[in-house]
Design a protein around this motif. Structure first.
Motif, PDB file in Angstrom:
ATOM      1  N   GLY A  78       0.809  -1.208   0.000  1.00 11.17           N
ATOM      2  CA  GLY A  78       0.000   0.000   0.000  1.00 11.17           C
ATOM      3  C   GLY A  78       0.842   1.257   0.000  1.00 11.17           C
ATOM      4  N   THR A  79       0.182   2.389  -0.262  1.00 14.98           N
ATOM      5  CA  THR A  79       0.847   3.695  -0.308  1.00 14.98           C
ATOM      6  C   THR A  79       0.160   4.642   0.665  1.00 14.98           C
ATOM      7  OG1 THR A  79       1.462   3.439  -2.647  1.00 14.98           O
ATOM      8  CG2 THR A  79       1.376   5.683  -1.769  1.00 14.98           C
ATOM      9  N   VAL A  80       0.975   5.379   1.432  1.00 13.63           N
ATOM     10  CA  VAL A  80       0.439   6.349   2.389  1.00 13.63           C
ATOM     11  C   VAL A  80       1.153   7.685   2.205  1.00 13.63           C
ATOM     12  CG1 VAL A  80       0.165   6.956   4.823  1.00 13.63           C
ATOM     13  CG2 VAL A  80      -0.138   4.583   4.102  1.00 13.63           C
ATOM     14  N   GLY A  81       0.391   8.740   2.140  1.00  8.61           N
ATOM     15  CA  GLY A  81       0.967  10.077   2.086  1.00  8.61           C
ATOM     16  C   GLY A  81       1.045  10.626   3.506  1.00  8.61           C
ATOM     17  N   VAL A  82       2.124  11.315   3.825  1.00  5.80           N
ATOM     18  CA  VAL A  82       2.326  11.868   5.169  1.00  5.80           C
ATOM     19  C   VAL A  82       2.451  13.381   5.080  1.00  5.80           C
ATOM     20  CG1 VAL A  82       3.832  11.962   7.190  1.00  5.80           C
ATOM     21  CG2 VAL A  82       3.472   9.786   5.998  1.00  5.80           C
ATOM     22  N   ILE A  83       1.526  14.094   5.705  1.00  3.37           N
ATOM     23  CA  ILE A  83       1.612  15.554   5.769  1.00  3.37           C
ATOM     24  C   ILE A  83       2.120  15.892   7.148  1.00  3.37           C
ATOM     25  CG2 ILE A  83       0.319  17.727   5.693  1.00  3.37           C
ATOM     26  CD1 ILE A  83      -1.588  16.453   3.721  1.00  3.37           C
ATOM     27  N   ASP A  84       3.349  16.394   7.230  1.00  5.08           N
ATOM     28  CA  ASP A  84       4.039  16.579   8.496  1.00  5.08           C
ATOM     29  C   ASP A  84       5.264  17.443   8.241  1.00  5.08           C
ATOM     30  OD1 ASP A  84       5.757  15.587  10.966  1.00  5.08           O
ATOM     31  OD2 ASP A  84       3.734  14.816  11.273  1.00  5.08           O
ATOM     32  N   GLY A  85       6.402  17.020   8.790  1.00  6.34           N
ATOM     33  CA  GLY A  85       7.662  17.694   8.518  1.00  6.34           C
ATOM     34  C   GLY A  85       8.371  16.936   7.406  1.00  6.34           C
ATOM     35  N   GLY A  86       9.671  17.224   7.206  1.00  9.01           N
ATOM     36  CA  GLY A  86      10.420  16.542   6.161  1.00  9.01           C
ATOM     37  C   GLY A  86      10.848  15.152   6.578  1.00  9.01           C
ATOM     38  N   ILE A  87      10.891  14.234   5.627  1.00  7.44           N
ATOM     39  CA  ILE A  87      11.281  12.847   5.886  1.00  7.44           C
ATOM     40  C   ILE A  87      12.659  12.592   5.306  1.00  7.44           C
ATOM     41  CG2 ILE A  87      10.745  10.428   5.382  1.00  7.44           C
ATOM     42  CD1 ILE A  87       7.799  11.240   5.183  1.00  7.44           C
ATOM     43  N   ALA A  88      13.531  11.983   6.093  1.00  9.09           N
ATOM     44  CA  ALA A  88      14.883  11.643   5.628  1.00  9.09           C
ATOM     45  C   ALA A  88      15.178  10.197   6.008  1.00  9.09           C
ATOM     46  CB  ALA A  88      15.913  12.573   6.261  1.00  9.09           C
ATOM     47  N   GLY A  89      16.028   9.559   5.242  1.00  9.50           N
ATOM     48  CA  GLY A  89      16.488   8.219   5.588  1.00  9.50           C
ATOM     49  C   GLY A  89      15.507   7.089   5.422  1.00  9.50           C
ATOM     50  N   ALA A  93       8.414  10.112  -3.073  1.00 13.17           N
ATOM     51  CA  ALA A  93       8.541  11.510  -3.481  1.00 13.17           C
ATOM     52  C   ALA A  93       8.257  12.391  -2.280  1.00 13.17           C
ATOM     53  CB  ALA A  93       7.564  11.831  -4.614  1.00 13.17           C
ATOM     54  N   GLN A  94       8.777  13.606  -2.321  1.00 10.90           N
ATOM     55  CA  GLN A  94       8.589  14.540  -1.220  1.00 10.90           C
ATOM     56  C   GLN A  94       8.589  15.970  -1.758  1.00 10.90           C
ATOM     57  OE1 GLN A  94      10.202  15.029   3.275  1.00 10.90           O
ATOM     58  NE2 GLN A  94      11.769  14.487   1.800  1.00 10.90           N
ATOM     59  N   ARG A  95       7.765  16.813  -1.135  1.00  9.24           N
ATOM     60  CA  ARG A  95       7.698  18.208  -1.569  1.00  9.24           C
ATOM     61  C   ARG A  95       7.472  19.110  -0.360  1.00  9.24           C
ATOM     62  NH1 ARG A  95       3.741  20.726  -6.312  1.00  9.24           N
ATOM     63  NH2 ARG A  95       4.213  22.922  -5.894  1.00  9.24           N
ATOM     64  N   GLY A  96       8.043  20.308  -0.424  1.00  3.37           N
ATOM     65  CA  GLY A  96       7.903  21.249   0.681  1.00  3.37           C
ATOM     66  C   GLY A  96       6.820  22.281   0.429  1.00  3.37           C
ATOM     67  N   PHE A  97       6.121  22.678   1.504  1.00  2.00           N
ATOM     68  CA  PHE A  97       5.058  23.680   1.411  1.00  2.00           C
ATOM     69  C   PHE A  97       5.235  24.764   2.468  1.00  2.00           C
ATOM     70  CE2 PHE A  97       3.503  19.839  -0.512  1.00  2.00           C
ATOM     71  CZ  PHE A  97       2.909  20.301  -1.681  1.00  2.00           C
ATOM     72  N   THR A 116       3.942  -0.710   4.961  1.00  2.00           N
ATOM     73  CA  THR A 116       3.618   0.201   3.854  1.00  2.00           C
ATOM     74  C   THR A 116       4.729   0.173   2.808  1.00  2.00           C
ATOM     75  OG1 THR A 116       2.361   1.645   5.322  1.00  2.00           O
ATOM     76  CG2 THR A 116       3.123   2.601   3.247  1.00  2.00           C
ATOM     77  N   ALA A 117       4.362   0.034   1.550  1.00  2.00           N
ATOM     78  CA  ALA A 117       5.354  -0.100   0.483  1.00  2.00           C
ATOM     79  C   ALA A 117       5.911   1.233   0.001  1.00  2.00           C
ATOM     80  CB  ALA A 117       4.736  -0.855  -0.691  1.00  2.00           C
ATOM     81  N   LYS A 118       5.045   2.257  -0.111  1.00  4.83           N
ATOM     82  CA  LYS A 118       5.486   3.563  -0.615  1.00  4.83           C
ATOM     83  C   LYS A 118       4.969   4.686   0.283  1.00  4.83           C
ATOM     84  CE  LYS A 118       5.766   2.646  -5.608  1.00  4.83           C
ATOM     85  NZ  LYS A 118       5.251   3.077  -6.940  1.00  4.83           N
ATOM     86  N   ILE A 119       5.811   5.691   0.459  1.00  3.32           N
ATOM     87  CA  ILE A 119       5.448   6.847   1.265  1.00  3.32           C
ATOM     88  C   ILE A 119       5.672   8.114   0.441  1.00  3.32           C
ATOM     89  CG2 ILE A 119       5.989   8.198   3.341  1.00  3.32           C
ATOM     90  CD1 ILE A 119       7.056   5.605   4.592  1.00  3.32           C
ATOM     91  N   TYR A 120       4.692   8.996   0.462  1.00  2.00           N
ATOM     92  CA  TYR A 120       4.836  10.319  -0.142  1.00  2.00           C
ATOM     93  C   TYR A 120       4.845  11.324   1.005  1.00  2.00           C
ATOM     94  CZ  TYR A 120       4.045   8.626  -4.890  1.00  2.00           C
ATOM     95  OH  TYR A 120       4.173   7.986  -6.097  1.00  2.00           O
ATOM     96  N   GLY A 121       5.837  12.216   1.013  1.00  2.00           N
ATOM     97  CA  GLY A 121       5.938  13.170   2.106  1.00  2.00           C
ATOM     98  C   GLY A 121       5.688  14.602   1.688  1.00  2.00           C
ATOM     99  N   ALA A 122       4.921  15.322   2.497  1.00  2.83           N
ATOM    100  CA  ALA A 122       4.681  16.751   2.268  1.00  2.83           C
ATOM    101  C   ALA A 122       5.099  17.480   3.538  1.00  2.83           C
ATOM    102  CB  ALA A 122       3.204  17.007   1.972  1.00  2.83           C
TER     103      ALA A 122
END
Length: 407
Positions: free
Chosen positions: A181-192, A198-202, A225-231
């Motif tokens: 599955g894929t989960v998008g995370v709206i929070d701070g920046g993700i590293a490591g 994919a990740q994008r800053g707002f 979770t297989a894929k994470i998208y970070g905002a």
């Protein structure tokens, strides 16, 4: 209110969760760190762990107000109180669905058009207006609402994390839960994270690595979770985590085709964000949000309280709801929010506490079923079937208890 304080113990960031060092932001983003050290370390000042002797609803409420007041006064150059006495971006008012006539009226009242744009994937138009010189934000919002009756006008309120991180814990078993599955995370920046697609800053300075977001990514990976998208809606900006930033992040997630989004942030209701949430849901997105860590006496947390959002609280190993868990207008599930740990880049394995960490675990289970069944009511029906039934304080049941073996 947009600031549900973090009742979680240490890692305070979005939903005021805490990594556990008793200095939430300090360690994971929100409790006592300098402005930008983690996911809005400044927010951590508002979402610190329970602290010394905050053991009941009233004392939690007092602590929340104290932290919020200190945060606003400490960042007066970027933050001020709005008309509902909520922290918001200084000197800026949001107007939903602006038209030439409304903008002309606003200009005539001394407001400046700072930005006029649209969150494309959601078809949501907005305008950022600068307040008249010398006019406090609270007064400016009320005056513009009076000048444009019937329009959706508000300050750009801030949202804070709801969790904390603590001292490094035991080694733990790095078992993988092959759910996918894929989960998008709206929070701070993700590293490591090897799962980050994919990740994008707002926000200014984003994406900027955050312990709070890093812990959430680690939990998602541990839950399969297989894929994470970070905002990253915080970056290094004291006024990060605004309603507009979160709305824009939702639009980006929609454009990326992310079907399940986890938000461990809490704040007050905002018309622009409410429209963005509804717009994303209308396109099939499932939004999962933490109820915050300000205790049962705190105002209902948003976005968890918006209609259709999957609201999640946290429980400990014994299945007890966290004493600091906040509330929402409704409650859907509970998930582990204490007696768990995660790997955070540069810090190793840390203990976690807070509803911030329960939300992504629930999102992981929803995403896993979404991958197998597609969208629709059948997904949540399947999730319900695996929930361990409890009391009304855990909604429809506790999810991901088995995830503890991999956390």
């Amino acid at each position: 209110m947009i600031l549900a304080t973090a009742a979680a113990v240490v890692f305070a960031a979005p939903s005021r969760a805490q990594l556990l060092p008793v200095d939430p932001l300090g360690t994971v983003g929100r409790a006592g760190r300098t402005l930008g050290e983690t996911v809005r370390d400044t927010a951590s000042q508002v979402t610190d762990p329970l602290g010394e002797a905050v053991h009941d609803a009233r004392s939690m409420a007092r602590e929340r107000l104290r932290r919020i007041g200190g945060f606003v006064s400490g960042h007066a150059d970027r933050v001020e109180w709005d008309d509902d006495h909520q922290p918001a971006v200084r000197g800026e008012v949001l107007l939903v669905s602006p038209d030439p006539a409304a903008l002309e009226t606003a200009r005539g009242k001394g407001y400046t058009v700072l930005e006029q744009a649209e969150i494309e994937a959601l078809g949501l138009a907005y305008a950022r207006l600068g307040t008249p010189e010398g006019v406090p934000l609270a007064q400016a919002v009320k005056e513009l609402q009076k000048a444009l009756p019937g329009r959706e006008i508000s300050a750009d309120q801030l949202h804070f994390p709801s969790g904390a991180a603590s001292q490094p814990g035991g080694a733990g078993k790095p078992e993988t839960l092959p759910h996918g599955g894929t989960v998008g995370v709206i929070d701070g920046g993700i590293a490591g994270s090897s799962r980050l697609a994919a990740q994008r800053g707002f926000a200014s300075g984003a994406p900027k690595a955050s312990d709070h977001a890093g812990a959430i990514a680690s939990l998602l990976a541990g839950a399969g979770t297989a894929k994470i998208y970070g905002a990253d809606v915080y970056g290094s900006d004291p006024a990060g985590g605004s309603a507009l930033a979160i709305a824009r992040a939702l639009g980006w997630m929609q454009g990326q085709g992310v079907s399940v989004v986890s938000i461990s942030l809490v704040g007050p209701s905002n018309p622009l964000l409410a429209r963005a949430v509804a717009g994303a849901q209308g396109k099939g997105m499932v939004i999962v949000a933490a109820v915050g860590n300000d205790g049962a006496a705190a105002p209902p947390a948003f976005p968890a309280s918006y209609p259709g959002v999957v609201a999640v609280t946290g429980v400990d190993r014994a299945g007890r709801v966290l004493i600091e868990a906040g509330q929402a207008a409704h409650l859907d599930y509970a998930a582990p929010g204490a007696d768990i740990s995660a790997r955070v880049p540069g810090r190793g394995r840390v203990s976690l506490r807070g509803t911030s960490y329960a939300a992504p675990l629930a999102a992981a289970r929803i995403a896993a079923w979404h991958t197998r069944l597609g969208s629709g009511a059948k997904v949540l029906k399947a999730v319900d079937s695996e929930a361990i039934k409890g009391t009304r304080r855990t909604g429809r049941g506790v999810l991901c208890s088995v995830c503890r073996s991999g956390l």
